[in-house]
Design a protein around this motif. Structure first.
Motif, PDB file in Angstrom:
ATOM      1  N   GLU A  23       0.992  -1.349   0.138  1.00 32.72           N
ATOM      2  CA  GLU A  23      -0.120   0.040   0.048  1.00 32.72           C
ATOM      3  C   GLU A  23       0.711   1.359  -0.004  1.00 32.72           C
ATOM      4  N   ALA A  24       1.987   1.356   0.803  1.00 34.35           N
ATOM      5  CA  ALA A  24       3.080   2.423   0.625  1.00 34.35           C
ATOM      6  C   ALA A  24       3.572   2.641  -0.583  1.00 34.35           C
ATOM      7  N   VAL A  25       3.916   1.545  -1.307  1.00 28.22           N
ATOM      8  CA  VAL A  25       4.504   1.814  -2.611  1.00 28.22           C
ATOM      9  C   VAL A  25       3.385   2.219  -3.606  1.00 28.22           C
ATOM     10  N   ALA A  26       2.172   1.741  -3.432  1.00 29.15           N
ATOM     11  CA  ALA A  26       0.950   2.169  -4.269  1.00 29.15           C
ATOM     12  C   ALA A  26       0.826   3.646  -4.164  1.00 29.15           C
ATOM     13  N   SER A  27       0.734   4.098  -2.647  1.00 28.31           N
ATOM     14  CA  SER A  27       0.427   5.589  -2.765  1.00 28.31           C
ATOM     15  C   SER A  27       1.666   6.429  -3.092  1.00 28.31           C
ATOM     16  N   ALA A  28       2.945   5.957  -2.990  1.00 33.01           N
ATOM     17  CA  ALA A  28       4.149   6.652  -3.503  1.00 33.01           C
ATOM     18  C   ALA A  28       3.877   6.866  -5.061  1.00 33.01           C
ATOM     19  N   VAL A  29       3.771   5.719  -5.819  1.00 32.30           N
ATOM     20  CA  VAL A  29       3.316   5.741  -7.156  1.00 32.30           C
ATOM     21  C   VAL A  29       2.331   6.698  -7.619  1.00 32.30           C
ATOM     22  N   LEU A  30       1.110   6.620  -6.889  1.00 38.37           N
ATOM     23  CA  LEU A  30       0.006   7.283  -7.367  1.00 38.37           C
ATOM     24  C   LEU A  30       0.075   8.677  -6.949  1.00 38.37           C
ATOM     25  N   ALA A  31       0.975   9.401  -6.109  1.00 36.83           N
ATOM     26  CA  ALA A  31       1.130  10.503  -5.844  1.00 36.83           C
ATOM     27  C   ALA A  31       1.734  11.540  -6.886  1.00 36.83           C
ATOM     28  N   HIS A  32       2.318  10.760  -7.822  1.00 33.45           N
ATOM     29  CA  HIS A  32       3.047  11.522  -9.037  1.00 33.45           C
ATOM     30  C   HIS A  32       2.114  11.941  -9.916  1.00 33.45           C
ATOM     31  N   PRO A  33       2.151  13.269 -10.319  1.00 34.28           N
ATOM     32  CA  PRO A  33       1.297  13.857 -11.056  1.00 34.28           C
ATOM     33  C   PRO A  33       0.808  13.373 -12.312  1.00 34.28           C
ATOM     34  N   GLU A  34       1.688  12.659 -12.754  1.00 32.85           N
ATOM     35  CA  GLU A  34       1.419  12.093 -14.308  1.00 32.85           C
ATOM     36  C   GLU A  34       0.875  10.657 -14.285  1.00 32.85           C
ATOM     37  N   VAL A  35       0.697  10.118 -13.132  1.00 35.54           N
ATOM     38  CA  VAL A  35       0.163   8.825 -12.978  1.00 35.54           C
ATOM     39  C   VAL A  35      -1.234   8.964 -12.836  1.00 35.54           C
ATOM     40  N   ASP A  36      -2.000   8.403 -13.917  1.00 38.73           N
ATOM     41  CA  ASP A  36      -3.480   8.463 -13.571  1.00 38.73           C
ATOM     42  C   ASP A  36      -4.217   7.243 -12.692  1.00 38.73           C
ATOM     43  N   ARG A  37      -3.581   6.033 -12.860  1.00 37.14           N
ATOM     44  CA  ARG A  37      -3.884   4.832 -11.786  1.00 37.14           C
ATOM     45  C   ARG A  37      -2.968   3.798 -12.102  1.00 37.14           C
ATOM     46  N   LEU A  38      -2.873   2.822 -11.028  1.00 38.68           N
ATOM     47  CA  LEU A  38      -2.426   1.636 -11.248  1.00 38.68           C
ATOM     48  C   LEU A  38      -3.072   0.692 -12.141  1.00 38.68           C
ATOM     49  N   ASP A  39      -2.402  -0.244 -12.638  1.00 40.21           N
ATOM     50  CA  ASP A  39      -2.995  -1.264 -13.434  1.00 40.21           C
ATOM     51  C   ASP A  39      -2.350  -2.607 -13.477  1.00 40.21           C
ATOM     52  N   GLY A  40      -2.961  -3.650 -13.474  1.00 38.51           N
ATOM     53  CA  GLY A  40      -2.476  -4.958 -13.303  1.00 38.51           C
ATOM     54  C   GLY A  40      -1.456  -5.329 -14.318  1.00 38.51           C
ATOM     55  N   GLY A  41      -1.544  -4.718 -15.335  1.00 36.40           N
ATOM     56  CA  GLY A  41      -0.357  -5.132 -16.417  1.00 36.40           C
ATOM     57  C   GLY A  41      -0.864  -6.263 -17.270  1.00 36.40           C
ATOM     58  N   PRO A  42      -0.076  -6.856 -18.033  1.00 37.23           N
ATOM     59  CA  PRO A  42      -0.579  -7.903 -18.623  1.00 37.23           C
ATOM     60  C   PRO A  42      -1.018  -9.107 -17.972  1.00 37.23           C
ATOM     61  N   PHE A  43      -2.442  -9.485 -18.302  1.00 40.11           N
ATOM     62  CA  PHE A  43      -2.847 -10.509 -17.555  1.00 40.11           C
ATOM     63  C   PHE A  43      -3.352 -10.453 -16.123  1.00 40.11           C
ATOM     64  N   GLY A  44      -3.165  -9.137 -15.636  1.00 37.84           N
ATOM     65  CA  GLY A  44      -3.324  -8.814 -14.442  1.00 37.84           C
ATOM     66  C   GLY A  44      -2.167  -9.128 -13.365  1.00 37.84           C
ATOM     67  N   ALA A  45      -1.072  -9.469 -14.067  1.00 33.63           N
ATOM     68  CA  ALA A  45       0.036 -10.383 -13.386  1.00 33.63           C
ATOM     69  C   ALA A  45       0.654  -9.219 -12.278  1.00 33.63           C
ATOM     70  N   VAL A  46       0.551  -7.986 -12.414  1.00 26.05           N
ATOM     71  CA  VAL A  46       1.495  -7.364 -11.177  1.00 26.05           C
ATOM     72  C   VAL A  46       0.278  -6.709 -10.324  1.00 26.05           C
ATOM     73  N   ALA A  47       0.545  -7.576  -9.182  1.00 29.68           N
ATOM     74  CA  ALA A  47      -0.702  -7.619  -8.094  1.00 29.68           C
ATOM     75  C   ALA A  47       0.091  -8.173  -6.767  1.00 29.68           C
ATOM     76  N   SER A  48      -0.477  -7.626  -5.621  1.00 31.86           N
ATOM     77  CA  SER A  48      -0.172  -8.058  -4.294  1.00 31.86           C
ATOM     78  C   SER A  48      -1.316  -8.560  -3.768  1.00 31.86           C
ATOM     79  N   TYR A  49      -1.166  -9.868  -3.213  1.00 32.42           N
ATOM     80  CA  TYR A  49      -2.208 -10.483  -2.477  1.00 32.42           C
ATOM     81  C   TYR A  49      -2.209 -10.054  -1.003  1.00 32.42           C
ATOM     82  N   LEU A  50      -3.300  -9.186  -0.560  1.00 30.50           N
ATOM     83  CA  LEU A  50      -3.114  -8.803   0.738  1.00 30.50           C
ATOM     84  C   LEU A  50      -4.470  -9.474   1.508  1.00 30.50           C
ATOM     85  N   PRO A  51      -4.649  -9.133   2.698  1.00 30.02           N
ATOM     86  CA  PRO A  51      -5.908  -9.870   3.404  1.00 30.02           C
ATOM     87  C   PRO A  51      -7.065  -9.658   3.011  1.00 30.02           C
TER      88      PRO A  51
END
Length: 116
Positions: A23-51
């Motif tokens: 979540e901290a990494v996601a917040s840091a990345v999303l705080a960049h003004p040129e980032v619109d949103r996070l994405d799962g990448g090809p086939f949704g492979a870029v993801a973290s499994y949280l509780p």
């Protein structure tokens, strides 16, 4: 487009990230003004499994693995420079690690006319 940024010193084996790291990494990345949103990448492979949920767009690497982020960015952003800036944001959270940045898509600014 995937961009790998140079990594720092190797991670120590056996270390584990705190629970809120993804979540901290996601917040840091999303705080960049040129980032619109996070994405799962090809086939949704870029993801973290949280509780109880899956966080798309961030996968914190284990020892010897890069941390991966996948983003949708605003049109007109120089991608190589943005990859470096996002990697630095990730490193402010995780320290000197390898970071792979995937640009999953580009969006037009609000109110911009599309092609045609």
């Amino acid at each position: 487009m995937d961009v790998t940024t140079p990594d720092g010193p190797p991670q120590q084996s056996g270390t584990s990230a705190p629970r809120g790291t993804a979540e901290a990494v996601a917040s840091a990345v999303l705080a960049h003004p040129e980032v619109d949103r996070l994405d799962g990448g090809p086939f949704g492979a870029v993801a973290s499994y949280l509780p109880g949920r899956r966080l798309l767009g961030v996968r914190v690497g284990g020892p010897g693995e890069p941390t991966r982020v996948a983003v949708v960015v605003r049109f007109g952003t120089p991608l190589p420079a943005l990859a470096g800036a996002l990697a630095e944001r990730v490193r402010t959270v995780l320290g000197p690690v390898a970071v792979d940045v995937t640009f999953a898509d580009v969006v037009l600014p609000v109110g911009a006319a599309g092609p045609g």
